[in-house]
Design an enzyme around this catalytic site. Sequence first.
Site, PDB file in Angstrom:
ATOM      1  N   SER A   8     -48.149  32.821 -44.263  1.00 49.26           N
ATOM      2  CA  SER A   8     -47.980  33.762 -43.151  1.00 49.26           C
ATOM      3  C   SER A   8     -49.041  33.486 -42.098  1.00 49.26           C
ATOM      4  O   SER A   8     -50.236  33.544 -42.381  1.00 49.26           O
ATOM      5  CB  SER A   8     -48.107  35.200 -43.645  1.00 49.26           C
ATOM      6  OG  SER A   8     -48.352  36.039 -42.535  1.00 49.26           O
ATOM      7  N   HIS A  32     -43.933  31.694 -42.361  1.00 43.92           N
ATOM      8  CA  HIS A  32     -43.626  33.129 -42.273  1.00 43.92           C
ATOM      9  C   HIS A  32     -44.294  33.722 -41.034  1.00 43.92           C
ATOM     10  O   HIS A  32     -45.504  33.615 -40.863  1.00 43.92           O
ATOM     11  CB  HIS A  32     -44.139  33.797 -43.549  1.00 43.92           C
ATOM     12  CG  HIS A  32     -43.764  35.233 -43.713  1.00 43.92           C
ATOM     13  ND1 HIS A  32     -42.572  35.638 -44.265  1.00 43.92           N
ATOM     14  CD2 HIS A  32     -44.438  36.368 -43.414  1.00 43.92           C
ATOM     15  CE1 HIS A  32     -42.529  36.962 -44.308  1.00 43.92           C
ATOM     16  NE2 HIS A  32     -43.665  37.438 -43.786  1.00 43.92           N
ATOM     17  N   ASP A  34     -44.912  37.144 -38.946  1.00 47.74           N
ATOM     18  CA  ASP A  34     -44.884  38.607 -39.053  1.00 47.74           C
ATOM     19  C   ASP A  34     -44.826  39.240 -37.673  1.00 47.74           C
ATOM     20  O   ASP A  34     -45.791  39.193 -36.916  1.00 47.74           O
ATOM     21  CB  ASP A  34     -46.131  39.097 -39.801  1.00 47.74           C
ATOM     22  CG  ASP A  34     -46.036  38.800 -41.280  1.00 47.74           C
ATOM     23  OD1 ASP A  34     -45.027  39.210 -41.894  1.00 47.74           O
ATOM     24  OD2 ASP A  34     -46.943  38.148 -41.820  1.00 47.74           O
ATOM     25  N   MET A  36     -44.632  42.572 -35.586  1.00 44.21           N
ATOM     26  CA  MET A  36     -44.915  44.014 -35.722  1.00 44.21           C
ATOM     27  C   MET A  36     -44.899  44.661 -34.345  1.00 44.21           C
ATOM     28  O   MET A  36     -45.453  44.111 -33.390  1.00 44.21           O
ATOM     29  CB  MET A  36     -46.285  44.219 -36.372  1.00 44.21           C
ATOM     30  CG  MET A  36     -46.434  43.514 -37.708  1.00 44.21           C
ATOM     31  SD  MET A  36     -47.959  44.000 -38.523  1.00 44.21           S
ATOM     32  CE  MET A  36     -48.008  42.800 -39.870  1.00 44.21           C
ATOM     33  N   MET A  67     -40.937  43.557 -38.619  1.00 42.38           N
ATOM     34  CA  MET A  67     -41.378  44.912 -38.950  1.00 42.38           C
ATOM     35  C   MET A  67     -41.275  45.709 -37.656  1.00 42.38           C
ATOM     36  O   MET A  67     -42.255  46.024 -36.988  1.00 42.38           O
ATOM     37  CB  MET A  67     -42.805  44.876 -39.498  1.00 42.38           C
ATOM     38  CG  MET A  67     -42.842  44.356 -40.943  1.00 42.38           C
ATOM     39  SD  MET A  67     -44.453  43.696 -41.394  1.00 42.38           S
ATOM     40  CE  MET A  67     -44.303  42.035 -40.751  1.00 42.38           C
ATOM     41  N   MET A 136     -41.467  43.946 -50.598  1.00 40.15           N
ATOM     42  CA  MET A 136     -42.837  44.108 -50.114  1.00 40.15           C
ATOM     43  C   MET A 136     -43.735  44.553 -51.273  1.00 40.15           C
ATOM     44  O   MET A 136     -43.459  45.544 -51.946  1.00 40.15           O
ATOM     45  CB  MET A 136     -42.897  45.162 -49.003  1.00 40.15           C
ATOM     46  CG  MET A 136     -42.225  44.768 -47.708  1.00 40.15           C
ATOM     47  SD  MET A 136     -42.802  43.214 -46.980  1.00 40.15           S
ATOM     48  CE  MET A 136     -44.544  43.540 -46.732  1.00 40.15           C
ATOM     49  N   GLY A 141     -47.858  45.958 -42.536  1.00 39.17           N
ATOM     50  CA  GLY A 141     -48.675  46.281 -41.363  1.00 39.17           C
ATOM     51  C   GLY A 141     -49.921  45.432 -41.226  1.00 39.17           C
ATOM     52  O   GLY A 141     -50.364  45.186 -40.116  1.00 39.17           O
ATOM     53  N   ASP A 173     -43.845  39.548 -50.663  1.00 38.03           N
ATOM     54  CA  ASP A 173     -44.790  39.463 -49.549  1.00 38.03           C
ATOM     55  C   ASP A 173     -45.849  40.557 -49.670  1.00 38.03           C
ATOM     56  O   ASP A 173     -45.531  41.737 -49.684  1.00 38.03           O
ATOM     57  CB  ASP A 173     -43.987  39.637 -48.240  1.00 38.03           C
ATOM     58  CG  ASP A 173     -44.822  39.517 -46.980  1.00 38.03           C
ATOM     59  OD1 ASP A 173     -46.011  39.173 -47.071  1.00 38.03           O
ATOM     60  OD2 ASP A 173     -44.257  39.768 -45.898  1.00 38.03           O
ATOM     61  N   GLY A 174     -47.105  40.116 -49.745  1.00 38.29           N
ATOM     62  CA  GLY A 174     -48.225  41.050 -49.734  1.00 38.29           C
ATOM     63  C   GLY A 174     -49.118  40.887 -50.947  1.00 38.29           C
ATOM     64  O   GLY A 174     -48.664  41.031 -52.083  1.00 38.29           O
ATOM     65  N   GLY A 195     -50.671  35.135 -46.887  1.00 39.12           N
ATOM     66  CA  GLY A 195     -51.421  35.060 -45.645  1.00 39.12           C
ATOM     67  C   GLY A 195     -52.873  34.729 -45.906  1.00 39.12           C
ATOM     68  O   GLY A 195     -53.300  33.574 -45.808  1.00 39.12           O
TER      69      GLY A 195
HETATM   70  C1  DX5 Z   1     -47.845  42.396 -44.229  1.00 37.71           C
HETATM   71  C2  DX5 Z   1     -47.147  41.122 -43.835  1.00 37.71           C
HETATM   72  C3  DX5 Z   1     -47.491  39.994 -44.694  1.00 37.71           C
HETATM   73  C4  DX5 Z   1     -48.951  39.595 -44.611  1.00 37.71           C
HETATM   74  C5  DX5 Z   1     -49.366  39.135 -45.962  1.00 37.71           C
HETATM   75  O1  DX5 Z   1     -47.364  43.459 -43.525  1.00 37.71           O
HETATM   76  O2  DX5 Z   1     -45.745  41.285 -43.881  1.00 37.71           O
HETATM   77  O3  DX5 Z   1     -46.652  38.856 -44.481  1.00 37.71           O
HETATM   78  O4  DX5 Z   1     -49.194  38.580 -43.685  1.00 37.71           O
HETATM   79  O5  DX5 Z   1     -50.736  38.953 -45.967  1.00 37.71           O
HETATM   80  P1  DX5 Z   1     -51.503  38.796 -47.361  1.00 37.71           P
HETATM   81  O6  DX5 Z   1     -50.909  37.627 -48.060  1.00 37.71           O
HETATM   82  O7  DX5 Z   1     -52.918  38.600 -46.931  1.00 37.71           O
HETATM   83  O8  DX5 Z   1     -51.304  40.094 -48.104  1.00 37.71           O
HETATM   84 ZN    ZN Z   2     -44.484  39.407 -43.852  1.00 36.39          ZN
END
Ligand code: DX5
Ligand code: ZN
Length: 214
Positions: A8, A32, A34, A36, A67, A136, A141, A173-174, A195
């Site tokens: 990410s 990926h 993200d 937001m 998101m 998730m 966020g 993810d997360g 990420g």
């Molecule tokens: C969170 C995102 C993720 C985020 C993951 O809201 O959707 O894709 O980048 O980050 P890590 O891997 O650090 O939890």
């Molecule tokens: Zn994500």
Amino acid sequence: MTVQVAPSILSADFARLADSVRRVADAADLLHVDVMDGRFVPNITVGPMVVEALRGTTELPLDVHMMVAEPERYLADFRRAGADLITVHWEACTHLERVVSTIREMGALAGVAVNPATPVELLTDILPEVDLILVMSVNPGFAGQAFWPRAVDKIERLATLRGGRDRPLIEVDGGINSETARLVKAAGADILVAGSAVFGAPDPVAAIEAIRTG
Ligand code: DX5
Ligand code: ZN
């Protein structure tokens, strides 16, 4: 079965985005992104312009995680910008079936994401019409949050709902790192998003391989 890893860019250096992406290009399976909007989630990140810029710097499939409230307003923009896979949130769509078929009609793969509190059983009737479900394992966020352990059970239940088929793909993810990766792989996840564990590591390529094989 080997899993796919999707770094990410949320945890990458935005002033050197192209360099960060190039660094992981050979090791990653998808990139990926993200998105937001400051409404569906409190944070604001990037839009179609950044997707278009990334499209010009990498051949990796672009996995756009929206998101965003009312995502239907922006599907065409992200597709035009070069998104290969567009994932919308179950919680953000009143007419999810219409959103999913619009994404597919545009020629992209369609994904549906569920927040931690949304049961995967609510997806039963949309499963045959989507390419991917994103579970998730944090509240969306922000990067760098702790993995929510009950996501493991949700992935297992989703794998059961698929009824032995390998579609839709299951993405998680997360909070994914080499330890949590082991848990979600065993539960049936196909694509792991990471990420901070990738871009926060001194060697992002080694971090991807640790997540894939760990
Ligand atoms: C969170 C995102 C993720 C985020 C993951 O809201 O959707 O894709 O980048 O980050 P890590 O891997 O650090 O939890
Ligand atoms: Zn994500």
